[in-house]
Design a protein around this motif. Structure first.
Motif, short mmCIF file in Angstrom:
data_model
loop_
_atom_site.label_atom_id
_atom_site.label_comp_id
_atom_site.label_asym_id
_atom_site.label_seq_id
_atom_site.Cartn_x
_atom_site.Cartn_y
_atom_site.Cartn_z
N ILE A 1 81.11 -13.05 13.56
CA ILE A 1 80.68 -13.27 14.92
C ILE A 1 81.40 -14.48 15.51
O ILE A 1 81.84 -14.44 16.65
N THR A 40 82.99 -20.44 5.58
CA THR A 40 81.59 -20.07 5.39
C THR A 40 81.46 -19.25 4.12
O THR A 40 82.45 -18.68 3.65
N GLY A 42 79.54 -16.66 4.06
CA GLY A 42 79.23 -15.31 4.51
C GLY A 42 77.82 -15.22 5.07
O GLY A 42 77.19 -16.22 5.39
N ALA A 43 77.31 -14.01 5.14
CA ALA A 43 76.02 -13.74 5.76
C ALA A 43 74.83 -14.16 4.90
O ALA A 43 73.70 -14.11 5.35
N LEU A 44 75.09 -14.57 3.67
CA LEU A 44 74.03 -14.93 2.75
C LEU A 44 74.51 -16.07 1.87
O LEU A 44 75.68 -16.11 1.49
N ASP A 45 73.63 -16.98 1.54
CA ASP A 45 73.95 -18.06 0.61
C ASP A 45 74.52 -17.45 -0.68
O ASP A 45 73.98 -16.48 -1.20
N SER A 46 75.60 -18.02 -1.18
CA SER A 46 76.27 -17.41 -2.33
C SER A 46 75.41 -17.39 -3.59
O SER A 46 75.49 -16.45 -4.39
N TYR A 63 75.91 -7.31 1.00
CA TYR A 63 76.76 -7.87 2.05
C TYR A 63 78.23 -7.85 1.68
O TYR A 63 79.07 -8.35 2.42
N ARG A 72 82.23 -13.02 -4.89
CA ARG A 72 81.80 -14.21 -4.16
C ARG A 72 81.53 -15.29 -5.21
O ARG A 72 80.67 -15.12 -6.07
N GLY A 98 77.80 -22.09 8.47
CA GLY A 98 77.05 -20.95 7.97
C GLY A 98 75.77 -21.38 7.28
O GLY A 98 75.40 -22.55 7.25
N ILE A 99 75.09 -20.42 6.71
CA ILE A 99 73.79 -20.65 6.08
C ILE A 99 73.89 -21.65 4.94
O ILE A 99 73.10 -22.57 4.83
#
Length: 177
Positions: A1, A40, A42-46, A63, A72, A98-99
């Protein structure tokens, strides 16, 4: 995004999903960016993506491309930033976000190591962290880094040092330096 938000503002963006942290050449694919590296996990904490609450490795990652659970790295922001530093040295201006970066911007309890870890910025090698919703801060930072580069007064065409770039963005809301 965030890459699309930068593109919508007219910036050229190269996206490098999941570079191979075992090979420094994986981050040299596009060369050094004109403004900065935006990193980042990504969409979730690694760590959440890689392990269950019982600290067992996950068998899948919804993801990831194809749901593949491997690929990842643990503490991905740190792994990716350190890979960029290895490839491009201290002159690389790195923005982490990121998160994963948001949750770990302060000293924090790490469930997986059962210890208190230092703030991410002290371990990951990034110059700054953007926390929270990053669209506004990232666009503002892109403009400021571009202005600092244009008005650096350097006759060789190179961008100013990372200290000057941090100074240009450190008062942007949502930035930790």
């Amino acid at each position: 995004i965030l890459g699309r938000a930068l593109e919508a503002e007219g910036w050229k963006v190269a996206m490098l999903p999941r570079p191979d942290v075992r090979h420094v050449e994986s981050v040299r694919t596009f060369g050094s960016p004109r403004l900065f590296w935006a990193v980042t996990a990504g969409a979730l904490d690694s760590m959440l993506a890689n392990y269950t609450a019982q600290k067992k490795p996950r068998s899948d990652d919804p993801y990831a491309p194809g749901g593949d659970a491997v690929g990842r790295p643990d503490r991905a922001v740190t792994a990716y930033c350190n890979l960029i530093r290895k490839a491009f040295g201290k002159q690389a201006f790195i923005v982490a976000g990121g998160i994963e970066a948001s949750m770990r911007r302060f000293a924090h309890y790490d469930y997986w190591s059962d210890s208190v870890r230092r703030p991410l910025l002290m371990d990951c090698g990034a110059n700054v962290i953007v926390h929270g919703m990053g669209e506004g801060p990232l666009l503002m930072m892109a403009r400021r880094v571009a202005d600092a580069t244009e008005h650096s007064g350097r006759s060789d065409g190179r961008k100013p040092g990372t200290e000057a770039l941090v100074a240009a963005v450190k008062d942007v809301p949502g930035v930790v330096y």
